[in-house]
Design an enzyme around this catalytic site. Structure first.
Site, PDB file in Angstrom:
ATOM      1  N   CYS A  79       0.882  -1.355  -0.025  1.00  0.00           N
ATOM      2  CA  CYS A  79      -0.018  -0.020  -0.008  1.00  0.00           C
ATOM      3  C   CYS A  79       0.750   1.141   0.135  1.00  0.00           C
ATOM      4  O   CYS A  79       2.005   1.327   0.539  1.00  0.00           O
ATOM      5  CB  CYS A  79      -0.908   0.138   1.165  1.00  0.00           C
ATOM      6  SG  CYS A  79      -2.101  -1.180   1.361  1.00  0.00           S
ATOM      7  N   ARG A 107       4.204  -0.085  -4.749  1.00  0.00           N
ATOM      8  CA  ARG A 107       3.624  -0.840  -3.408  1.00  0.00           C
ATOM      9  C   ARG A 107       2.423  -1.512  -3.222  1.00  0.00           C
ATOM     10  O   ARG A 107       2.335  -2.196  -2.258  1.00  0.00           O
ATOM     11  CB  ARG A 107       3.361   0.299  -2.438  1.00  0.00           C
ATOM     12  CG  ARG A 107       4.707   1.334  -2.276  1.00  0.00           C
ATOM     13  CD  ARG A 107       4.679   2.572  -1.388  1.00  0.00           C
ATOM     14  NE  ARG A 107       4.452   2.014  -0.028  1.00  0.00           N
ATOM     15  CZ  ARG A 107       5.530   1.834   0.748  1.00  0.00           C
ATOM     16  NH1 ARG A 107       6.542   2.182   0.448  1.00  0.00           N
ATOM     17  NH2 ARG A 107       5.378   1.418   2.064  1.00  0.00           N
ATOM     18  N   TRP A 136      -2.431  -2.859  -1.756  1.00  0.00           N
ATOM     19  CA  TRP A 136      -1.995  -4.240  -1.659  1.00  0.00           C
ATOM     20  C   TRP A 136      -2.676  -5.010  -0.627  1.00  0.00           C
ATOM     21  O   TRP A 136      -2.852  -4.816   0.366  1.00  0.00           O
ATOM     22  CB  TRP A 136      -0.501  -4.620  -1.546  1.00  0.00           C
ATOM     23  CG  TRP A 136      -0.244  -5.978  -1.510  1.00  0.00           C
ATOM     24  CD1 TRP A 136       0.107  -6.312  -2.685  1.00  0.00           C
ATOM     25  CD2 TRP A 136       0.000  -7.028  -0.765  1.00  0.00           C
ATOM     26  NE1 TRP A 136       0.764  -7.949  -2.750  1.00  0.00           N
ATOM     27  CE2 TRP A 136       0.648  -7.985  -1.156  1.00  0.00           C
ATOM     28  CE3 TRP A 136      -0.142  -7.088   0.790  1.00  0.00           C
ATOM     29  CZ2 TRP A 136       0.844  -9.215  -0.708  1.00  0.00           C
ATOM     30  CZ3 TRP A 136       0.080  -8.158   1.506  1.00  0.00           C
ATOM     31  CH2 TRP A 136       0.499  -9.417   0.936  1.00  0.00           C
ATOM     32  N   ASN A 193      -1.694   2.594   5.453  1.00  0.00           N
ATOM     33  CA  ASN A 193      -0.807   1.583   4.934  1.00  0.00           C
ATOM     34  C   ASN A 193      -0.359   0.641   6.035  1.00  0.00           C
ATOM     35  O   ASN A 193       0.305   1.386   7.221  1.00  0.00           O
ATOM     36  CB  ASN A 193       0.523   2.065   4.296  1.00  0.00           C
ATOM     37  CG  ASN A 193       1.607   1.104   4.088  1.00  0.00           C
ATOM     38  OD1 ASN A 193       1.401   0.088   3.944  1.00  0.00           O
ATOM     39  ND2 ASN A 193       3.085   1.618   4.106  1.00  0.00           N
ATOM     40  N   GLY A 194      -0.539  -0.445   6.096  1.00  0.00           N
ATOM     41  CA  GLY A 194      -0.031  -1.373   7.186  1.00  0.00           C
ATOM     42  C   GLY A 194      -1.270  -2.151   7.837  1.00  0.00           C
ATOM     43  O   GLY A 194      -2.065  -2.410   6.947  1.00  0.00           O
ATOM     44  N   GLU A 253      18.932 -16.941  -6.007  1.00  0.00           N
ATOM     45  CA  GLU A 253      18.390 -15.504  -6.402  1.00  0.00           C
ATOM     46  C   GLU A 253      17.712 -15.635  -8.169  1.00  0.00           C
ATOM     47  O   GLU A 253      16.521 -14.962  -8.265  1.00  0.00           O
ATOM     48  CB  GLU A 253      19.440 -14.500  -6.388  1.00  0.00           C
ATOM     49  CG  GLU A 253      19.116 -12.985  -6.792  1.00  0.00           C
ATOM     50  CD  GLU A 253      17.844 -12.349  -6.135  1.00  0.00           C
ATOM     51  OE1 GLU A 253      17.451 -12.812  -5.466  1.00  0.00           O
ATOM     52  OE2 GLU A 253      17.511 -11.251  -6.836  1.00  0.00           O
ATOM     53  N   LYS A 260      14.133 -14.720  -8.991  1.00  0.00           N
ATOM     54  CA  LYS A 260      13.568 -13.707 -10.348  1.00  0.00           C
ATOM     55  C   LYS A 260      12.818 -14.379 -11.194  1.00  0.00           C
ATOM     56  O   LYS A 260      11.834 -13.835 -11.711  1.00  0.00           O
ATOM     57  CB  LYS A 260      14.970 -13.379 -10.875  1.00  0.00           C
ATOM     58  CG  LYS A 260      15.853 -12.390 -10.313  1.00  0.00           C
ATOM     59  CD  LYS A 260      15.422 -11.005 -10.038  1.00  0.00           C
ATOM     60  CE  LYS A 260      14.610 -10.743  -9.351  1.00  0.00           C
ATOM     61  NZ  LYS A 260      15.249 -10.466  -7.717  1.00  0.00           N
ATOM     62  N   GLU A 290       8.948 -15.147  -9.738  1.00  0.00           N
ATOM     63  CA  GLU A 290       8.400 -14.057  -9.225  1.00  0.00           C
ATOM     64  C   GLU A 290       7.652 -13.215 -10.416  1.00  0.00           C
ATOM     65  O   GLU A 290       6.803 -12.758 -10.426  1.00  0.00           O
ATOM     66  CB  GLU A 290       8.742 -13.125  -8.126  1.00  0.00           C
ATOM     67  CG  GLU A 290       9.972 -12.462  -8.922  1.00  0.00           C
ATOM     68  CD  GLU A 290      11.013 -11.355  -7.544  1.00  0.00           C
ATOM     69  OE1 GLU A 290       9.950 -10.744  -6.869  1.00  0.00           O
ATOM     70  OE2 GLU A 290      11.876 -11.390  -7.719  1.00  0.00           O
ATOM     71  N   HIS A 325      19.033 -36.172  -3.001  1.00  0.00           N
ATOM     72  CA  HIS A 325      18.455 -36.657  -1.844  1.00  0.00           C
ATOM     73  C   HIS A 325      16.736 -36.566  -1.862  1.00  0.00           C
ATOM     74  O   HIS A 325      16.348 -36.542  -1.081  1.00  0.00           O
ATOM     75  CB  HIS A 325      19.090 -35.853  -0.597  1.00  0.00           C
ATOM     76  CG  HIS A 325      20.524 -36.257  -0.509  1.00  0.00           C
ATOM     77  ND1 HIS A 325      20.895 -37.449  -0.182  1.00  0.00           N
ATOM     78  CD2 HIS A 325      21.582 -35.328  -0.535  1.00  0.00           C
ATOM     79  CE1 HIS A 325      22.157 -37.237   0.105  1.00  0.00           C
ATOM     80  NE2 HIS A 325      22.614 -36.278  -0.455  1.00  0.00           N
ATOM     81  N   LYS A 380       6.434  -4.065  -3.849  1.00  0.00           N
ATOM     82  CA  LYS A 380       7.846  -3.624  -3.538  1.00  0.00           C
ATOM     83  C   LYS A 380       8.294  -3.805  -2.285  1.00  0.00           C
ATOM     84  O   LYS A 380       9.256  -4.433  -1.829  1.00  0.00           O
ATOM     85  CB  LYS A 380       8.150  -2.577  -4.390  1.00  0.00           C
ATOM     86  CG  LYS A 380       9.846  -2.132  -4.191  1.00  0.00           C
ATOM     87  CD  LYS A 380      10.589  -2.574  -5.292  1.00  0.00           C
ATOM     88  CE  LYS A 380      11.967  -2.478  -5.301  1.00  0.00           C
ATOM     89  NZ  LYS A 380      12.678  -3.629  -5.908  1.00  0.00           N
TER      90      LYS A 380
END
Ligand code: AGP
Length: 611
Positions: free
Chosen positions: A2, A27, A76, A102-103, A482, A486, A489, A505, A606
């Site tokens: 948000c 965001r 979000w 936001n939160g 990483e 990438k 996502e 294994h 983000k």
């Protein structure tokens, strides 16, 4: 998670709110909304599910809404599905207050029940709506008093922007654990979740601290602490250009940010090397502190955590001290063994990730010394750490991090050298060799980026695979983590990264004819040989293997794999800084080919400011 904005001044607020929101869409982009007040029309609230563009079209870019004070939000979704009704701003039943948030309000269920008993009928499923109704409940003519009472009542993380029809000459900003920036203009003032939303209008900003309340008017800003005593806020001048947060001719922010990595690496490293030595002037850790340290805890999330995985290999090798890498979301609840002799290395691009922030506070409470690696200047983690080393990557807008990851790695290299030097655990020849190679990394990055068409070609071959495995050992494994993140996502292809020796294994049972395995083997000697044995194992089960290696090892790899991407040679410690580039480009081109929304992948945001 948000983004919130607010404007108060003498211009029409709506176009400014929409423009500022457009810089915060990274965001969250499930829905957006604005509330603007004008005496003639009262409080006008517009909200729409979907991207900001839907809202913007609804209000003709803001031209259809009049008034010089207002708040805006890009969401979000946490509590309540993405929908028009769950979008912010939320308005009190009497229509007097509009709130953006936001939160998360953690005790919203209990407050909802309390308000329901007092006759409030809720229209949304959000936690935020309780705040609008609580304001109405506590309000007796004085905004500041009402806000203070609400703050005493709510638990959780929040940054609020509040407008009231009774006080259109005031815009209220409050925060706890969620970021909030104040922007100071001539005859106007702004609030926002992030500096990027205000710098088109002003470069003079200050950062609200937890528990502070700001009252903005067109002519000034007064900030109060939780006891309503006025606070003098230091002002900062933002020194980067608006263009740094724009696409600059690239189709996507991610492409631009990938290409910016040589510069970002240079900006981060070069000013910190003087006469061949790493100089970290602004950190207060001295030789005695470092000698006393008996453990390093690295705390981070996502890609920043992956930097931590690389860091563990480097730091343990150079310092001969135990290093533990913890996912921030796990750290707090794992009863971690932290003492005053622990150095906590906290890594965060945004400096606002709530899991990382909470873990850092816990480490501090337990006595650890905090050294933070942060990209966003003035962010909460940067302000609360004992020492901070900034990554000079500039604003990173794409949700998938690239240049922030690279500059975090660069700072890890600097810290490893710096601490090893203080401890005397590195000999001069090796120190000099690493520094010399560090200075060559940007040039070598440029070579990889110049050959990006080859990577695009491989992406065009492999973009349709349903599942991809990344394997490697040591720092190659860390870079694989990483690369895998990438890819998944932004392309939505299932992928996993495994330490090459671990695959047999269990996970090797997933390898079948045509499964794509991306094998990183850039470390000469036994690591290369062992990884190549693991490559042979997956090849024998039908895998299609794309190898990533360094120039010196290219011939050895070509014999075994189906295709090879070669990066320049460098010191083994620095190899992840080069290896990650083809992985980022591969993920980018695969998603491009699949028609994905690269900069705004589904379900993500983000800056993750909820636990
Ligand atoms: C990766 O591309 C993501 N953006 C994500 O994993 C990110 O690294 C994570 O959320 C941590 O963010 P931070 O570095 O801002 O704390």
């Amino acid at each position: 998670m948000c983004g919130i904005v607010g404007y108060i001044g003498h211009s029409e607020a709506a176009p400014i709110l929409l423009d500022s929101l457009s810089r915060l869409e990274y965001r969250g982009y499930d829905s957006a909304g604005i509330a603007v007040y004008a005496q003639e029309t009262g409080l006008a609230v517009f909200k729409a599910k979907g991207r900001l563009k839907v809202l913007s079209d609804l209000v003709d870019g803001g031209k259809a809404v009049h008034g010089t004070v207002g708040v805006g939000h890009t969401r979000w979704a946490t509590h309540g599905a993405p929908s028009d009704v769950n979008s912010h701003p939320h308005v009190s039943a009497d229509g007097r207050f509009a709130v953006v948030h936001n939160g998360i309000i953690e005790n919203y269920v209990e407050i909802r029940e309390f308000l329901a008993e007092h006759g409030v009928q809720f229209v949304s499923q959000t936690d935020t709506e309780v705040v609008a109704h609580l304001l109405e409940y506590y309000y007796e003519d004085d905004m500041l008093q009402a806000v203070t009472k609400v703050l005493h009542r709510v638990n959780g993380a929040y940054a609020f922007g509040i407008v009231s029809t009774d006080h259109p000459d005031q815009l209220i900003a409050v925060r706890k654990d969620s970021p909030l920036v104040l922007g100071y203009g001539k005859d106007f003032n702004l609030l926002a979740s992030d500096v990027t939303a205000v710098i088109k209008y002003t470069r003079e900003v200050s950062y609200l601290e937890d528990g502070e309340i700001a009252v903005l008017s067109p002519d000034g800003v007064t900030v109060y602490d939780s006891l309503l005593r006025t606070v003098q806020k230091p002002r900062h001048t933002v020194d980067w250009e608006v263009s740094a947060a724009e696409k600059g001719g690239y189709e996507h922010f991610m492409a631009k940010e990938i290409m910016e990595q040589p510069k970002a690496f240079r900006d981060t490293v070069f000013p910190r090397i003087t006469d061949g030595r790493v100089v970290l002037d602004n950190i207060t850790l001295d030789r005695d502190d470092v000698r006393d340290m008996d453990k390093i805890y690295i705390i981070a999330c996502g890609s920043s955590y992956h930097v931590g995985v690389v860091a563990k290999y480097l730091l343990e090798k150079l310092l001969r001290k135990p290093v533990e890498v913890a996912l921030a979301s796990e750290f707090r609840y794992s009863d971690p063994i932290v003492t005053p002799r622990t150095l906590a290395l906290v890594i965060s691009q945004s400096g606002e990730t709530i899991d990382t922030l909470a873990a850092m506070r816990e480490a501090k409470r337990l006595g650890a010394r905090i050294l933070a690696i942060v990209n966003v200047v003035g962010s909460t983690i940067a302000r609360e750490a004992d020492d901070v080393i900034y990554t000079w990557a500039g604003p990173e807008i794409a949700v998938a991090t690239t240049k922030a990851y690279s500059t975090q790695l660069a700072v890890i290299d600097l810290i490893a050298l710096y601490l090893a030097d203080l401890l005397g655990t590195i000999d001069k020849a090796e120190y000099d060799a690493i520094v010399a190679e560090l200075l060559l990394v940007p040039e070598k990055m440029e070579q990889i980026l110049a050959a990006r068409e080859t990577i695009q070609y491989y992406a065009s071959i492999y973009f349709n695979h349903a599942s991809v495995f990344f394997i490697g050992r040591n720092v190659d494994y860390a870079a694989g983590l990483e690369g895998s993140l990438k890819l998944k996502e932004i392309s939505y292809i299932h992928s996993e990264a495994y330490a090459a020796g671990e695959l047999k294994h269990g996970t090797i049972s997933l390898i079948e004819d045509g499964t794509l395995v991306i094998a990183l083997a850039s470390q000469a000697g036994v690591l290369f040989e062992k990884t190549m044995s693991n490559v042979v194992e997956v090849k024998s089960r039908g895998a299609d293997v794309l190898g990533i290696t360094s120039a010196a090892l290219e011939r050895g790899m070509c014999k075994t794999v189906d295709s090879v991407l070669t990066v320049p040679d460098t010191h083994p410690f620095l190899q992840p800084s080069l290896n990650v580039l083809p992985l980022q480009l591969f993920a980018y081109y695969v998603s491009l080919q699949r028609g994905c929304d690269i900069d705004k992948p589904r379900n993500l945001a983000k800056s993750v400011t909820v636990e």
